[in-house]
Scaffold this motif. Sequence first.
Motif, PDB file in Angstrom:
ATOM      1  N   HIS A  14       0.598  -1.197  -0.098  1.00 18.75           N
ATOM      2  CA  HIS A  14      -0.104  -0.015   0.138  1.00 18.75           C
ATOM      3  C   HIS A  14       0.827   1.260  -0.046  1.00 18.75           C
ATOM      4  O   HIS A  14       1.669   1.398   0.875  1.00 18.75           O
ATOM      5  CB  HIS A  14      -0.925   0.216   1.136  1.00 18.75           C
ATOM      6  N   ALA A  15       0.875   2.081  -0.939  1.00 22.60           N
ATOM      7  CA  ALA A  15       1.492   3.294  -0.912  1.00 22.60           C
ATOM      8  C   ALA A  15       0.846   4.099  -2.080  1.00 22.60           C
ATOM      9  O   ALA A  15       0.763   3.891  -3.197  1.00 22.60           O
ATOM     10  CB  ALA A  15       3.162   3.197  -1.224  1.00 22.60           C
ATOM     11  N   THR A  16       0.446   5.453  -1.676  1.00 23.46           N
ATOM     12  CA  THR A  16       0.021   6.491  -2.778  1.00 23.46           C
ATOM     13  C   THR A  16       1.340   7.221  -3.238  1.00 23.46           C
ATOM     14  O   THR A  16       2.047   7.808  -2.400  1.00 23.46           O
ATOM     15  CB  THR A  16      -0.998   7.292  -1.855  1.00 23.46           C
ATOM     16  N   PRO A  17       1.264   7.496  -4.622  1.00 24.78           N
ATOM     17  CA  PRO A  17       2.249   8.558  -5.124  1.00 24.78           C
ATOM     18  C   PRO A  17       2.137   9.850  -4.516  1.00 24.78           C
ATOM     19  O   PRO A  17       1.054  10.188  -4.473  1.00 24.78           O
ATOM     20  CB  PRO A  17       2.107   8.172  -6.619  1.00 24.78           C
ATOM     21  N   TRP A  18       3.344  10.193  -4.404  1.00 27.17           N
ATOM     22  CA  TRP A  18       3.291  11.623  -3.971  1.00 27.17           C
ATOM     23  C   TRP A  18       2.659  12.606  -4.989  1.00 27.17           C
ATOM     24  O   TRP A  18       2.907  12.420  -6.217  1.00 27.17           O
ATOM     25  CB  TRP A  18       4.899  12.156  -3.905  1.00 27.17           C
ATOM     26  N   GLY A  19       1.855  13.419  -4.372  1.00 26.35           N
ATOM     27  CA  GLY A  19       1.046  14.155  -5.239  1.00 26.35           C
ATOM     28  C   GLY A  19      -0.309  13.767  -5.882  1.00 26.35           C
ATOM     29  O   GLY A  19      -1.025  14.590  -6.536  1.00 26.35           O
ATOM     30  N   HIS A  21      -3.962  11.872  -4.823  1.00 28.03           N
ATOM     31  CA  HIS A  21      -4.858  11.782  -3.778  1.00 28.03           C
ATOM     32  C   HIS A  21      -5.400  10.326  -3.471  1.00 28.03           C
ATOM     33  O   HIS A  21      -5.315   9.597  -4.595  1.00 28.03           O
ATOM     34  CB  HIS A  21      -6.319  12.540  -4.095  1.00 28.03           C
ATOM     35  N   VAL A  22      -5.625   9.900  -2.410  1.00 30.08           N
ATOM     36  CA  VAL A  22      -5.725   8.516  -2.042  1.00 30.08           C
ATOM     37  C   VAL A  22      -7.000   7.957  -2.772  1.00 30.08           C
ATOM     38  O   VAL A  22      -6.743   6.944  -3.329  1.00 30.08           O
ATOM     39  CB  VAL A  22      -6.041   8.185  -0.380  1.00 30.08           C
ATOM     40  N   ASN A  23      -7.893   8.678  -3.129  1.00 29.85           N
ATOM     41  CA  ASN A  23      -9.212   8.369  -3.797  1.00 29.85           C
ATOM     42  C   ASN A  23      -8.878   8.380  -5.341  1.00 29.85           C
ATOM     43  O   ASN A  23      -9.790   7.785  -6.180  1.00 29.85           O
ATOM     44  CB  ASN A  23     -10.403   9.108  -3.496  1.00 29.85           C
ATOM     45  N   GLU A  24      -7.526   8.674  -5.786  1.00 32.96           N
ATOM     46  CA  GLU A  24      -7.565   8.120  -7.322  1.00 32.96           C
ATOM     47  C   GLU A  24      -6.994   6.743  -7.406  1.00 32.96           C
ATOM     48  O   GLU A  24      -6.921   6.273  -8.714  1.00 32.96           O
ATOM     49  CB  GLU A  24      -6.311   9.077  -7.783  1.00 32.96           C
ATOM     50  N   ALA A  25      -6.792   6.143  -6.289  1.00 30.44           N
ATOM     51  CA  ALA A  25      -6.578   4.458  -6.043  1.00 30.44           C
ATOM     52  C   ALA A  25      -5.463   4.129  -7.069  1.00 30.44           C
ATOM     53  O   ALA A  25      -5.438   3.194  -7.704  1.00 30.44           O
ATOM     54  CB  ALA A  25      -7.792   3.896  -6.899  1.00 30.44           C
ATOM     55  N   GLU A  26      -4.403   5.098  -6.989  1.00 32.51           N
ATOM     56  CA  GLU A  26      -2.959   4.813  -7.842  1.00 32.51           C
ATOM     57  C   GLU A  26      -2.155   4.249  -6.722  1.00 32.51           C
ATOM     58  O   GLU A  26      -2.092   4.555  -5.542  1.00 32.51           O
ATOM     59  CB  GLU A  26      -2.503   6.062  -8.380  1.00 32.51           C
ATOM     60  N   PHE A 102     -11.587   5.014  -1.391  1.00 30.23           N
ATOM     61  CA  PHE A 102     -10.789   3.784  -2.135  1.00 30.23           C
ATOM     62  C   PHE A 102      -9.380   3.479  -1.330  1.00 30.23           C
ATOM     63  O   PHE A 102      -8.703   4.391  -0.818  1.00 30.23           O
ATOM     64  CB  PHE A 102     -10.412   4.203  -3.603  1.00 30.23           C
ATOM     65  N   ASP A 103      -9.074   2.321  -1.243  1.00 32.46           N
ATOM     66  CA  ASP A 103      -7.794   1.766  -0.648  1.00 32.46           C
ATOM     67  C   ASP A 103      -7.403   0.954  -1.728  1.00 32.46           C
ATOM     68  O   ASP A 103      -7.414  -0.346  -2.057  1.00 32.46           O
ATOM     69  CB  ASP A 103      -8.382   0.989   0.518  1.00 32.46           C
ATOM     70  N   ALA A 104      -6.352   1.488  -2.411  1.00 32.65           N
ATOM     71  CA  ALA A 104      -5.474   0.775  -3.598  1.00 32.65           C
ATOM     72  C   ALA A 104      -4.400   0.240  -3.026  1.00 32.65           C
ATOM     73  O   ALA A 104      -3.520   0.641  -2.229  1.00 32.65           O
ATOM     74  CB  ALA A 104      -5.198   1.736  -4.634  1.00 32.65           C
ATOM     75  N   PHE A 105      -3.846  -1.052  -3.564  1.00 27.61           N
ATOM     76  CA  PHE A 105      -2.888  -1.520  -3.142  1.00 27.61           C
ATOM     77  C   PHE A 105      -2.298  -2.629  -4.436  1.00 27.61           C
ATOM     78  O   PHE A 105      -3.006  -2.894  -5.490  1.00 27.61           O
ATOM     79  CB  PHE A 105      -2.965  -2.511  -2.054  1.00 27.61           C
ATOM     80  N   ALA A 106      -1.046  -2.863  -4.463  1.00 23.57           N
ATOM     81  CA  ALA A 106      -0.259  -4.081  -5.334  1.00 23.57           C
ATOM     82  C   ALA A 106      -0.375  -5.480  -4.552  1.00 23.57           C
ATOM     83  O   ALA A 106      -0.001  -5.315  -3.588  1.00 23.57           O
ATOM     84  CB  ALA A 106       1.043  -3.678  -5.422  1.00 23.57           C
ATOM     85  N   ARG A 107      -1.065  -6.162  -5.337  1.00 31.34           N
ATOM     86  CA  ARG A 107      -1.116  -7.531  -4.716  1.00 31.34           C
ATOM     87  C   ARG A 107       0.195  -8.387  -5.459  1.00 31.34           C
ATOM     88  O   ARG A 107       0.265  -8.386  -6.697  1.00 31.34           O
ATOM     89  CB  ARG A 107      -2.275  -8.294  -4.992  1.00 31.34           C
ATOM     90  N   ILE A 108       0.890  -8.783  -4.462  1.00 30.71           N
ATOM     91  CA  ILE A 108       2.311  -9.458  -5.030  1.00 30.71           C
ATOM     92  C   ILE A 108       2.217 -10.901  -4.141  1.00 30.71           C
ATOM     93  O   ILE A 108       1.721 -11.048  -2.878  1.00 30.71           O
ATOM     94  CB  ILE A 108       3.360  -8.820  -4.477  1.00 30.71           C
ATOM     95  N   HIS A 109       2.746 -11.870  -4.860  1.00 25.21           N
ATOM     96  CA  HIS A 109       2.791 -13.222  -4.034  1.00 25.21           C
ATOM     97  C   HIS A 109       3.810 -13.054  -2.882  1.00 25.21           C
ATOM     98  O   HIS A 109       4.990 -12.269  -2.922  1.00 25.21           O
ATOM     99  CB  HIS A 109       3.701 -14.158  -4.965  1.00 25.21           C
ATOM    100  N   PRO A 110       3.405 -13.543  -1.959  1.00 27.09           N
ATOM    101  CA  PRO A 110       3.860 -13.461  -0.259  1.00 27.09           C
ATOM    102  C   PRO A 110       5.423 -14.011  -0.632  1.00 27.09           C
ATOM    103  O   PRO A 110       6.440 -13.573   0.223  1.00 27.09           O
ATOM    104  CB  PRO A 110       3.255 -14.291   0.630  1.00 27.09           C
TER     105      PRO A 110
END
Length: 512
Positions: A14-19, A21-26, A102-110
């Motif tokens: 979970h990490a939102t790019p600088w600049g 908004h969290v609701n952009e789901a990036e 929105f809570d965006a995240f990258a899904r990666i194999h553990p």
Amino acid sequence: MLAIAFRFPAGRYHATPWGRHVNEAEVEWPPSPWRILRALVATYHRKGWADRHPEPVLDGLLEALSETLPSYALPPAIQAHSRHYMPQGRLSGGREATSLVFDAFARIHPEHELVACWPALTLPAEQRELLDDLLRDLGFLGRAESWVEARRLEEWTGEPNCQASELGVDPDTGLALDPVRVIAPVPPGEYPPWREHTISAHGLDGKKPRKRERAILATLPERFVDTLRVETADLQAAGWSSPPGARFVTYQRPSDAFTPTATTRPPSRPHPATTVRLALSGRPLPRLEDAVRIAEIARMATIKKAEHVGDGTIPPALSGHNLPGDANHGHAFYLPEDADDDGHIDHILVHAPDGLPAQAIQALDRIRRLWDRDGRWPVLVEGYGDREAFPDAVPFGHGRVWTSVTPYLHPWFAKKRFGVAEQIARECRQRGLPEPERIEPVERVKVGGTPRRPVHFRRFRSTPKRLRQPDTRGQFLTLTFPEPVAGPIALGFACHFGLGLFRPVSGEPGDE
């Protein structure tokens, strides 16, 4: 060459790019160099490494990592998100107002690793030692739920697939790449002239700066390395669109970086973690005398969360059910802990000697609170790993002499030549512990400075079907082993729920 490997045991980043908004789901993918460096700085100060590694060593490490941009080897990932309707109060008509978040995240194999490498960078020994310590203590990268395990690689022979470049086509294959803008530190030598120009161009060098100008100057430290220590809230309050000492860089990642692909599942291996430590908050915290009740609540909450992780099956490591016939106490102990010795439970150690699978750790990470009719307590995962990861945890001590924290209740019916001493000896043999050479009764133990007898403790399980309980009275004991042993030591009836818990007696020979 310097290479750092990151693994996300919960399977999420979970990490939102600088600049943005969290609701952009990036999702910031790859993790920006600026984020990695700030995470190292935060770990250094939060974990108290200044006593062992002088701050100039940290400054030198940060400057070395900032001189050049890293390349990345990104593992396969999927961009996903969850949606939450957050309550915003009631409208005039009585209906609940909500706001979609929105809570965006990258899904990666553990089991997969992301590698950041600096091919031309070689660190001196003292900086390598500091980096190793910081990476070992790095608990998350991005948001707090982005659990991470990081390590420095002595050698890395892989190939990066994401590099800083303005060229949007792979020169080797001719395939289009996916440009992404991330934030990175400027080379340290460029910061001082930029700072001087900024102060002069914006009239910040006056003799009597106004309040707004003072706020900007407070976020313009003289040294480059100090820009990595400025709080984000202070930067936003001062009006910065990007942090001083930072720049935006274009990286070219594979066009299918977030495209689901059929991959071969890596060979399964036991998860290295045996323990998850949960921290409780709230007032008042539950009493240590209610350890068995709190442990039952924690187990119930964990199993409920496990039903919504993975395929929905409950790991035997959590429930203790459906274990092999020869399994013996390798599943989870739910051990309430009074870390500050004030008589109240402030932590719960979920310890499985045979290991906790990733699904079990994910289930524990999803617990947000414990509650019953007597109280509600917010819960936060403080950490996970093996017993060495929690040197300050009371049950994980080491020594020859151990004394009761909670009452011991013998697990089998007492018979002739099969009393408490014989039952404890049998349990120790089953756990791989040496048999105690001396067992002594203790009339009272102190809980938060108050002497307590077994009768003051809850000594019964809250189960739908009443268990046959050979011992309902309980007793306190001191066990002396022929050699130092390592905890946790929990014996007897309901030992998986906080009863029969022992702690080492400090100051005895063999204590460490």
